[in-house]
Design a protein around this motif. Structure first.
Motif, PDB file in Angstrom:
ATOM      1  N   UNK A  93       0.835  -1.200   0.000  1.00  9.83           N
ATOM      2  CA  UNK A  93       0.000   0.000   0.000  1.00  9.83           C
ATOM      3  C   UNK A  93       0.871   1.252   0.000  1.00  9.83           C
ATOM      4  N   UNK A  94       1.945   1.233   0.783  1.00  8.84           N
ATOM      5  CA  UNK A  94       2.871   2.363   0.823  1.00  8.84           C
ATOM      6  C   UNK A  94       3.454   2.641  -0.563  1.00  8.84           C
ATOM      7  N   UNK A  95       3.876   1.589  -1.247  1.00  9.59           N
ATOM      8  CA  UNK A  95       4.428   1.754  -2.598  1.00  9.59           C
ATOM      9  C   UNK A  95       3.381   2.312  -3.549  1.00  9.59           C
ATOM     10  N   UNK A  96       2.149   1.810  -3.448  1.00  9.65           N
ATOM     11  CA  UNK A  96       1.083   2.303  -4.321  1.00  9.65           C
ATOM     12  C   UNK A  96       0.839   3.789  -4.075  1.00  9.65           C
ATOM     13  N   UNK A 154      -6.997   0.371  -3.518  1.00 12.57           N
ATOM     14  CA  UNK A 154      -7.980  -0.638  -3.109  1.00 12.57           C
ATOM     15  C   UNK A 154      -7.247  -1.856  -2.552  1.00 12.57           C
ATOM     16  N   UNK A 155      -7.740  -2.345  -1.426  1.00 14.84           N
ATOM     17  CA  UNK A 155      -7.136  -3.509  -0.772  1.00 14.84           C
ATOM     18  C   UNK A 155      -8.258  -4.499  -0.477  1.00 14.84           C
ATOM     19  N   UNK A 156      -8.042  -5.747  -0.851  1.00 17.18           N
ATOM     20  CA  UNK A 156      -9.014  -6.799  -0.546  1.00 17.18           C
ATOM     21  C   UNK A 156      -8.245  -8.062  -0.201  1.00 17.18           C
ATOM     22  N   UNK A 164      -4.462  -2.757  -5.239  1.00 15.86           N
ATOM     23  CA  UNK A 164      -4.577  -2.151  -6.564  1.00 15.86           C
ATOM     24  C   UNK A 164      -4.426  -0.646  -6.459  1.00 15.86           C
ATOM     25  N   UNK A 165      -3.582  -0.101  -7.334  1.00 17.82           N
ATOM     26  CA  UNK A 165      -3.344   1.339  -7.349  1.00 17.82           C
ATOM     27  C   UNK A 165      -3.605   1.913  -8.719  1.00 17.82           C
ATOM     28  N   UNK A 166      -3.182   3.139  -8.913  1.00 16.95           N
ATOM     29  CA  UNK A 166      -3.424   3.861 -10.154  1.00 16.95           C
ATOM     30  C   UNK A 166      -2.614   3.340 -11.321  1.00 16.95           C
ATOM     31  N   UNK A 167      -2.860   3.940 -12.464  1.00 22.06           N
ATOM     32  CA  UNK A 167      -2.229   3.508 -13.712  1.00 22.06           C
ATOM     33  C   UNK A 167      -0.708   3.651 -13.698  1.00 22.06           C
TER      34      UNK A 167
END
Length: 143
Positions: free
Chosen positions: A54-57, A71-73, A91-94
Motif C-alpha cells: 500500500x505504501x508503494x502504491x 484498493x485492498x481486498x 490495486x493502485x493507479x495507472x
C-alpha cells in the motif's frame, strides 16, 4: 483450493492515496487476522507485506491523480489439507510501480520475504499486486 463461506474471511477497503491510510490498513488487518485466529507469529508478516504494498502504491501515484485511491481486498481460504492462507490484492493507479524509485527492489524483496507468493499484473486501469501468505494450521475445534 476452496474458499470459505464465512463472511469474516473477507476484508475489503478503499483508501485515499495518502500516507495516513497506512495506519488504517495496519489496524484493520491486525483486527481481521485476530478475528480469524491467525497465529500471532504470522500476523506481522502479513501486516508488513500489505503495509509495504500500500505504501508503494501511495508513493507512486502521480500528483495529477487528485483523489486517487488504493484498493485492498483479502480473503482467507483453506487448502485441501485444512491449512489456511490469505490472498491479498492491492490495486493502485495507472502509474503505480510496485518498486519505489528511491530503493529499487528493497520493498519488493521485503514483501517476498513475508509472503509465499507475490505477483504483479498491469491492466488498462492500473496495477494490482497479489500476495499469498504462508500456510498456517487449520483452526482447532476449540477456537
Amino acid at each position: 483450493m476452496s474458499y470459505t463461506d464465512d463472511l469474516d474471511a473477507v476484508i475489503s477497503m478503499v483508501l485515499m492515496a495518502d500516507p495516513v491510510s497506512l495506519s488504517v490498513v495496519r489496524q484493520r488487518f491486525r483486527r481481521w487476522l485476530a478475528a480469524l485466529c491467525w497465529p500471532e507469529e504470522e500476523v506481522d508478516d502479513v501486516v508488513m507485506a500489505v503495509n509495504e504494498a500500500v505504501s508503494n502504491a501511495i508513493e507512486q501515484i502521480h500528483p495529477s491523480e487528485i483523489g486517487a485511491e488504493v484498493r485492498v481486498a483479502a480473503r482467507q481460504y483453506a487448502e485441501p489439507d485444512g491449512g489456511r492462507r490469505v490472498l491479498v490484492a492491492v490495486a493502485g493507479g495507472k502509474l503505480w510501480s510496485p518498486e519505489p524509485a528511491r530503493f529499487p527492489g528493497q520493498g519488493l524483496l521485503m514483501i517476498h520475504s513475508c509472503m509465499d507468493d507475490v505477483g504483479v499484473s498491469r491492466e488498462h486501469d492500473g496495477i494490482t499486486m497479489m500476495m499469498t501468505s504462508a500456510k498456517v494450521p487449520p483452526l482447532s475445534r476449540g477456537a
